[in-house]
Design a protein around this motif. Structure first.
Motif, PDB file in Angstrom:
ATOM      1  N   GLU A   1       0.821  -1.218   0.000  1.00 56.61           N
ATOM      2  CA  GLU A   1       0.000   0.000   0.000  1.00 56.61           C
ATOM      3  C   GLU A   1       0.853   1.265   0.000  1.00 56.61           C
ATOM      4  OE1 GLU A   1      -2.721  -0.393   3.240  1.00 56.61           O
ATOM      5  OE2 GLU A   1      -3.933  -1.875   2.180  1.00 56.61           O
ATOM      6  N   LYS A   2       1.892   1.254  -0.828  1.00 54.23           N
ATOM      7  CA  LYS A   2       2.768   2.421  -0.965  1.00 54.23           C
ATOM      8  C   LYS A   2       2.769   2.857  -2.429  1.00 54.23           C
ATOM      9  CE  LYS A   2       5.681   1.429   2.901  1.00 54.23           C
ATOM     10  NZ  LYS A   2       7.001   1.489   3.447  1.00 54.23           N
ATOM     11  N   PRO A   3       2.191   4.018  -2.730  1.00 53.71           N
ATOM     12  CA  PRO A   3       2.136   4.476  -4.121  1.00 53.71           C
ATOM     13  C   PRO A   3       3.464   5.016  -4.645  1.00 53.71           C
ATOM     14  CG  PRO A   3       1.026   6.032  -2.703  1.00 53.71           C
ATOM     15  CD  PRO A   3       1.413   4.863  -1.844  1.00 53.71           C
ATOM     16  N   VAL A   4       4.504   5.002  -3.825  1.00 54.05           N
ATOM     17  CA  VAL A   4       5.789   5.509  -4.281  1.00 54.05           C
ATOM     18  C   VAL A   4       6.410   4.596  -5.342  1.00 54.05           C
ATOM     19  CG1 VAL A   4       7.213   4.427  -2.492  1.00 54.05           C
ATOM     20  CG2 VAL A   4       7.925   6.572  -3.505  1.00 54.05           C
ATOM     21  N   TYR A   5       6.124   3.305  -5.300  1.00 55.36           N
ATOM     22  CA  TYR A   5       6.705   2.381  -6.274  1.00 55.36           C
ATOM     23  C   TYR A   5       6.170   2.627  -7.696  1.00 55.36           C
ATOM     24  CZ  TYR A   5       8.332   0.081  -2.049  1.00 55.36           C
ATOM     25  OH  TYR A   5       8.914  -0.194  -0.841  1.00 55.36           O
ATOM     26  N   PRO A   6       4.861   2.781  -7.876  1.00 56.38           N
ATOM     27  CA  PRO A   6       4.407   3.166  -9.221  1.00 56.38           C
ATOM     28  C   PRO A   6       4.875   4.566  -9.628  1.00 56.38           C
ATOM     29  CG  PRO A   6       2.601   2.176  -8.025  1.00 56.38           C
ATOM     30  CD  PRO A   6       3.722   2.375  -7.058  1.00 56.38           C
ATOM     31  N   ALA A   7       5.092   5.449  -8.656  1.00 60.20           N
ATOM     32  CA  ALA A   7       5.606   6.779  -8.987  1.00 60.20           C
ATOM     33  C   ALA A   7       7.026   6.683  -9.536  1.00 60.20           C
ATOM     34  CB  ALA A   7       5.569   7.678  -7.757  1.00 60.20           C
ATOM     35  N   ILE A   8       7.819   5.770  -9.002  1.00 59.59           N
ATOM     36  CA  ILE A   8       9.165   5.537  -9.528  1.00 59.59           C
ATOM     37  C   ILE A   8       9.073   4.992 -10.952  1.00 59.59           C
ATOM     38  CG2 ILE A   8      11.243   4.129  -9.247  1.00 59.59           C
ATOM     39  CD1 ILE A   8      10.788   4.369  -6.200  1.00 59.59           C
TER      40      ILE A   8
ATOM     41  N   ASP B   1      -5.555   5.418  -4.296  1.00 62.19           N
ATOM     42  CA  ASP B   1      -6.949   5.317  -3.874  1.00 62.19           C
ATOM     43  C   ASP B   1      -7.099   4.312  -2.738  1.00 62.19           C
ATOM     44  OD1 ASP B   1      -9.780   6.009  -4.286  1.00 62.19           O
ATOM     45  OD2 ASP B   1      -9.952   3.900  -4.886  1.00 62.19           O
ATOM     46  N   ILE B   2      -6.393   3.198  -2.818  1.00 64.01           N
ATOM     47  CA  ILE B   2      -6.440   2.200  -1.742  1.00 64.01           C
ATOM     48  C   ILE B   2      -5.918   2.797  -0.444  1.00 64.01           C
ATOM     49  CG2 ILE B   2      -5.387   0.044  -0.940  1.00 64.01           C
ATOM     50  CD1 ILE B   2      -5.544  -0.954  -3.834  1.00 64.01           C
ATOM     51  N   LYS B   3      -4.816   3.542  -0.531  1.00 59.62           N
ATOM     52  CA  LYS B   3      -4.247   4.159   0.670  1.00 59.62           C
ATOM     53  C   LYS B   3      -5.177   5.228   1.232  1.00 59.62           C
ATOM     54  CE  LYS B   3      -0.069   6.114   2.516  1.00 59.62           C
ATOM     55  NZ  LYS B   3       1.314   6.478   2.271  1.00 59.62           N
ATOM     56  N   ALA B   4      -5.829   6.000   0.359  1.00 62.20           N
ATOM     57  CA  ALA B   4      -6.752   7.049   0.819  1.00 62.20           C
ATOM     58  C   ALA B   4      -7.952   6.435   1.529  1.00 62.20           C
ATOM     59  CB  ALA B   4      -7.200   7.902  -0.351  1.00 62.20           C
ATOM     60  N   ILE B   5      -8.456   5.317   1.014  1.00 66.15           N
ATOM     61  CA  ILE B   5      -9.586   4.650   1.670  1.00 66.15           C
ATOM     62  C   ILE B   5      -9.168   4.112   3.028  1.00 66.15           C
ATOM     63  CG2 ILE B   5     -11.081   2.624   1.529  1.00 66.15           C
ATOM     64  CD1 ILE B   5     -11.283   3.155  -1.489  1.00 66.15           C
ATOM     65  N   LYS B   6      -7.971   3.541   3.110  1.00 65.37           N
ATOM     66  CA  LYS B   6      -7.491   2.976   4.375  1.00 65.37           C
ATOM     67  C   LYS B   6      -7.297   4.062   5.430  1.00 65.37           C
ATOM     68  CE  LYS B   6      -3.922   0.187   6.438  1.00 65.37           C
ATOM     69  NZ  LYS B   6      -2.651  -0.487   6.278  1.00 65.37           N
ATOM     70  N   LEU B   7      -6.820   5.228   5.015  1.00 63.13           N
ATOM     71  CA  LEU B   7      -6.575   6.313   5.967  1.00 63.13           C
ATOM     72  C   LEU B   7      -7.788   7.224   6.151  1.00 63.13           C
ATOM     73  CD1 LEU B   7      -2.962   7.324   4.882  1.00 63.13           C
ATOM     74  CD2 LEU B   7      -3.648   5.884   6.808  1.00 63.13           C
ATOM     75  N   ASN B   8      -8.918   6.867   5.542  1.00 64.57           N
ATOM     76  CA  ASN B   8     -10.151   7.652   5.602  1.00 64.57           C
ATOM     77  C   ASN B   8      -9.962   9.083   5.124  1.00 64.57           C
ATOM     78  OD1 ASN B   8     -11.846   5.623   6.479  1.00 64.57           O
ATOM     79  ND2 ASN B   8     -11.434   6.038   8.641  1.00 64.57           N
TER      80      ASN B   8
END
Length: 113
Positions: free
Chosen positions: A31-38, A91-98
């Motif tokens: 659940e870390k979007p930094v990898y697709p950003a790389i 989006d997955i991270k945003a849902i998890k962190l509300n």
């Protein structure tokens, strides 16, 4: 022109596509979007490199020019895959962190995954 990175070879296409899918799957698990950003940055560098090569080719190298256009097409497809992966993991991270999303226009797409 000897250092030309030819990314339109069939084997290279399969390997890079599987690598991108693997990185996106790993990013989904962590659940870390930094990898697709790389991946987005790497694809942009490849896109700029192939554009630079295309601009330097003389007009009588038709084969190299067509190969470079194929490389550019694959770079754009991989950039699209990476960007959609980034949006999905974010989006997955945003849902998890509300966190409230600014625009949830891709929800119909994420719900089908």
């Amino acid at each position: 022109m000897e250092n030309f990175i030819y990314t339109a070879n069939y084997i290279v296409i399969v390997i890079i596509t599987l690598a991108i899918a693997g990185v996106i799957a790993f990013a989904r698990k962590t659940e870390k979007p930094v990898y697709p950003a790389i991946l987005i940055v790497i694809n942009l560098v490849l896109l700029l490199y192939h554009t630079y090569i295309l601009n330097r080719l003389p007009s009588y190298f038709e084969l190299k020019i067509s190969q470079t256009y194929l490389c550019l097409a694959m770079d754009f497809l991989w950039l699209l895959m990476s960007f959609l992966g980034y949006l999905w993991i974010d989006d997955i991270k945003a849902i998890k962190l509300n966190k409230k999303s600014y625009d949830n226009s891709m929800a119909w797409f994420w719900n089908k995954l």
